[in-house]
Design a protein around this motif. Structure first.
Motif, mmCIF file in Angstrom:
data_model
loop_
_atom_site.group_PDB
_atom_site.id
_atom_site.type_symbol
_atom_site.label_atom_id
_atom_site.label_comp_id
_atom_site.label_asym_id
_atom_site.label_seq_id
_atom_site.Cartn_x
_atom_site.Cartn_y
_atom_site.Cartn_z
ATOM 1 N N ASP A 151 0.827 -1.218 0.000
ATOM 2 C CA ASP A 151 0.000 0.000 0.000
ATOM 3 C C ASP A 151 0.856 1.260 0.000
ATOM 4 O O ASP A 151 0.698 2.140 -0.840
ATOM 5 C CB ASP A 151 -0.927 0.034 1.231
ATOM 6 C CG ASP A 151 -2.136 -0.880 1.062
ATOM 7 O OD1 ASP A 151 -2.301 -1.435 -0.040
ATOM 8 O OD2 ASP A 151 -2.888 -1.059 2.042
ATOM 9 N N TYR A 152 1.779 1.350 0.974
ATOM 10 C CA TYR A 152 2.548 2.599 1.057
ATOM 11 C C TYR A 152 3.533 2.717 -0.108
ATOM 12 O O TYR A 152 3.770 3.814 -0.623
ATOM 13 C CB TYR A 152 3.235 2.750 2.422
ATOM 14 C CG TYR A 152 4.575 2.086 2.628
ATOM 15 C CD1 TYR A 152 5.734 2.533 2.006
ATOM 16 C CD2 TYR A 152 4.712 1.003 3.521
ATOM 17 C CE1 TYR A 152 6.966 1.928 2.230
ATOM 18 C CE2 TYR A 152 5.933 0.403 3.755
ATOM 19 C CZ TYR A 152 7.065 0.865 3.095
ATOM 20 O OH TYR A 152 8.290 0.265 3.323
ATOM 21 N N ALA A 153 4.079 1.581 -0.555
ATOM 22 C CA ALA A 153 5.016 1.625 -1.685
ATOM 23 C C ALA A 153 4.329 2.162 -2.936
ATOM 24 O O ALA A 153 4.874 2.978 -3.682
ATOM 25 C CB ALA A 153 5.594 0.241 -1.941
ATOM 26 N N SER A 154 3.079 1.726 -3.134
ATOM 27 C CA SER A 154 2.348 2.159 -4.318
ATOM 28 C C SER A 154 1.974 3.640 -4.238
ATOM 29 O O SER A 154 2.105 4.385 -5.198
ATOM 30 C CB SER A 154 1.123 1.251 -4.475
ATOM 31 O OG SER A 154 -0.039 1.958 -4.599
ATOM 32 N N LYS A 170 -0.224 11.659 1.804
ATOM 33 C CA LYS A 170 -0.766 10.295 1.710
ATOM 34 C C LYS A 170 0.340 9.266 1.915
ATOM 35 O O LYS A 170 0.130 8.218 2.511
ATOM 36 C CB LYS A 170 -1.432 10.081 0.342
ATOM 37 C CG LYS A 170 -2.829 10.652 0.247
ATOM 38 C CD LYS A 170 -3.479 10.232 -1.060
ATOM 39 C CE LYS A 170 -4.902 10.773 -1.151
ATOM 40 N NZ LYS A 170 -5.519 10.448 -2.452
ATOM 41 N N CYS A 171 1.522 9.573 1.381
ATOM 42 C CA CYS A 171 2.674 8.675 1.539
ATOM 43 C C CYS A 171 3.009 8.535 3.018
ATOM 44 O O CYS A 171 3.207 7.422 3.524
ATOM 45 C CB CYS A 171 3.864 9.240 0.760
ATOM 46 S SG CYS A 171 5.412 8.344 0.988
ATOM 47 N N HIS A 172 3.043 9.654 3.733
ATOM 48 C CA HIS A 172 3.328 9.615 5.177
ATOM 49 C C HIS A 172 2.268 8.822 5.932
ATOM 50 O O HIS A 172 2.584 8.052 6.832
ATOM 51 C CB HIS A 172 3.398 11.048 5.730
ATOM 52 C CG HIS A 172 4.707 11.719 5.451
ATOM 53 N ND1 HIS A 172 4.913 13.069 5.609
ATOM 54 C CD2 HIS A 172 5.899 11.224 5.013
ATOM 55 C CE1 HIS A 172 6.167 13.369 5.300
ATOM 56 N NE2 HIS A 172 6.782 12.273 4.926
ATOM 57 N N ASN A 177 0.717 3.935 8.863
ATOM 58 C CA ASN A 177 -0.144 2.746 8.912
ATOM 59 C C ASN A 177 0.683 1.485 9.014
ATOM 60 O O ASN A 177 0.405 0.595 9.802
ATOM 61 C CB ASN A 177 -0.997 2.658 7.633
ATOM 62 C CG ASN A 177 -2.422 3.080 7.891
ATOM 63 O OD1 ASN A 177 -2.866 3.129 9.025
ATOM 64 N ND2 ASN A 177 -3.134 3.395 6.838
ATOM 65 N N PHE A 178 1.721 1.412 8.180
ATOM 66 C CA PHE A 178 2.586 0.234 8.145
ATOM 67 C C PHE A 178 3.290 0.042 9.493
ATOM 68 O O PHE A 178 3.253 -1.045 10.075
ATOM 69 C CB PHE A 178 3.620 0.371 7.027
ATOM 70 C CG PHE A 178 4.612 -0.762 6.966
ATOM 71 C CD1 PHE A 178 4.233 -2.013 6.493
ATOM 72 C CD2 PHE A 178 5.921 -0.581 7.375
ATOM 73 C CE1 PHE A 178 5.144 -3.066 6.438
ATOM 74 C CE2 PHE A 178 6.841 -1.626 7.316
ATOM 75 C CZ PHE A 178 6.451 -2.866 6.846
ATOM 76 N N PHE A 179 3.910 1.102 10.005
ATOM 77 C CA PHE A 179 4.686 0.970 11.242
ATOM 78 C C PHE A 179 3.816 0.845 12.483
ATOM 79 O O PHE A 179 4.276 0.367 13.517
ATOM 80 C CB PHE A 179 5.673 2.136 11.372
ATOM 81 C CG PHE A 179 6.854 2.008 10.452
ATOM 82 C CD1 PHE A 179 7.835 1.058 10.694
ATOM 83 C CD2 PHE A 179 6.972 2.801 9.317
ATOM 84 C CE1 PHE A 179 8.921 0.909 9.843
ATOM 85 C CE2 PHE A 179 8.045 2.662 8.455
ATOM 86 C CZ PHE A 179 9.025 1.716 8.712
ATOM 87 N N GLU A 180 2.543 1.264 12.406
ATOM 88 C CA GLU A 180 1.663 1.149 13.561
ATOM 89 C C GLU A 180 0.891 -0.165 13.584
ATOM 90 O O GLU A 180 0.603 -0.705 14.644
ATOM 91 C CB GLU A 180 0.650 2.306 13.574
ATOM 92 C CG GLU A 180 1.238 3.610 14.056
ATOM 93 C CD GLU A 180 0.222 4.752 14.002
ATOM 94 O OE1 GLU A 180 -0.988 4.479 13.946
ATOM 95 O OE2 GLU A 180 0.657 5.910 14.006
ATOM 96 N N LYS A 181 0.519 -0.671 12.404
ATOM 97 C CA LYS A 181 -0.397 -1.817 12.355
ATOM 98 C C LYS A 181 0.291 -3.158 12.161
ATOM 99 O O LYS A 181 -0.272 -4.195 12.478
ATOM 100 C CB LYS A 181 -1.438 -1.591 11.249
ATOM 101 C CG LYS A 181 -2.365 -0.426 11.561
ATOM 102 C CD LYS A 181 -3.403 -0.218 10.489
ATOM 103 C CE LYS A 181 -4.327 0.951 10.850
ATOM 104 N NZ LYS A 181 -5.306 1.227 9.794
ATOM 105 N N VAL A 182 1.506 -3.143 11.612
ATOM 106 C CA VAL A 182 2.235 -4.400 11.402
ATOM 107 C C VAL A 182 3.065 -4.687 12.657
ATOM 108 O O VAL A 182 3.685 -3.777 13.208
ATOM 109 C CB VAL A 182 3.153 -4.290 10.165
ATOM 110 C CG1 VAL A 182 4.030 -5.529 10.015
ATOM 111 C CG2 VAL A 182 2.311 -4.076 8.900
#
Length: 317
Positions: A151-154, A170-172, A177-182
């Motif tokens: 998601d974030y890469a795209s 949006k990138c931030h 999202n990635f660092f909080e949810k994974v």
């Protein structure tokens, strides 16, 4: 008393005295956010309102890094503690609950891969020379890690290499999202993978898609970056958390005032996806920095150097 600011706010609003005090503090915090200078009487009224909270659970509440209403919770915290935001180095109390336990960060690759998928462990054997590639493969074995990383890469690569500018906001958000949810077992290995060569280092440096999340066409002044951060509840909170957990001390053997490197690394991860996103500066070292400069800082050069130095020459980090 509740330790959760959202619950503490509800309790306060149901009490007429606490409610009136809290409404005063909201006005004070709003003035601070919009950088309006308060006259002497207003400053006294704001400080008195903070003191009037006494033993209210609002005064001692905290937020959780992965909670659903995190932004709302942080707004409450800074409303109650608005007087703490005078000056840069007064952000030393983190709005987040106690930092991570040191032992929690001692999971090893093979154990992690085995937990995710025993049959896929053989896929990781060929990645021994590039730990960052190996960490990515481990992430791909988890549906959640793979989905949020994709998601974030795209989002962060849209517009790259063309005349279009990527949507940094949006990138931030995608990175946060990635660092909080994974789970951190995945994220910390992708971000802090140990490299022996520049190919690995390049992959590590590009983890956060720096062309969008990190770099501007020209480097802004670090004071401008700080101002952008202090206007944002999440960034201000992450910066306070980073200051508390990565406070360097020269006389300490490990360079850390709290002697907890795990908490410092977690706080560093929290800065990614904010206006003050840090990153590795090259493919051949673990040195990190902000994308900003202290040139033309005038009489605020010392303050600017302190901001940049928290990342560039921080023994604790």
């Amino acid at each position: 008393p509740s330790s959760d600011c959202v619950v503490a706010e509800q309790l306060c609003l149901s009490d007429s005295n606490c409610n009136a005090t809290y409404r005063t503090l909201e006005t004070c915090a709003l003035a601070k956010t919009h950088l309006l200078s308060l006259d002497h009487d207003s400053r006294v009224r704001c400080l008195n309102a903070e003191l009037d909270l006494g033993n209210s659970s609002l005064l001692h509440c905290k937020c959780h890094r992965r909670m659903k209403r995190q932004e709302h919770c942080l707004r409450i915290f800074w409303t109650v503690h608005s007087s703490m935001t005078d000056g840069y180095f007064n952000l030393e109390t983190s709005p987040y609950e106690n930092p991570v336990n040191k032992e929690h960060w001692k999971t090893d690759y093979n154990k992690l891969a085995a937990l995710v998928s025993g049959k896929n462990c053989s896929q990781l054997a060929g990645d021994a020379t590039n730990p960052c590639l190996r960490a990515t493969h481990v992430c791909n074995l988890s549906k959640k890690c793979f989905r949020l990383r994709t998601d974030y890469a795209s989002i962060c690569t849209k517009g790259a290499g063309s005349e279009d500018v990527c949507d940094r906001r949006k990138c931030h958000r995608g990175l946060r999202n990635f660092f909080e949810k994974v789970p951190e077992d995945f994220t910390k290995r992708i971000l802090f993978c140990p490299c022996q060569d520049e190919f690995c280092g390049e992959r590590r440096r590009k983890t956060i898609v720096p062309d969008c999340s990190f770099q501007y066409n020209t480097k802004p002044n670090c004071l401008w970056l700080l101002d952008s951060c202090l206007e944002d509840h999440i960034c201000k909170s992450r910066l306070a958390d980073f200051q508390q957990n990565c406070q360097p001390v020269d006389i300490s053997p490990d360079g850390c005032s709290l002697h907890n490197h795990a908490a410092c690394l977690q706080a560093y991860m929290g800065m990614i996806g904010t206006p003050m996103t840090p990153n590795y500066v090259s493919n051949s070292s673990v040195e990190v920095s902000l994308w900003c400069t202290c040139e033309n800082s005038g009489n605020q050069k010392e303050k600017c150097d302190q901001i940049l130095g928290m990342f560039e020459s921080n023994k604790c980090l």
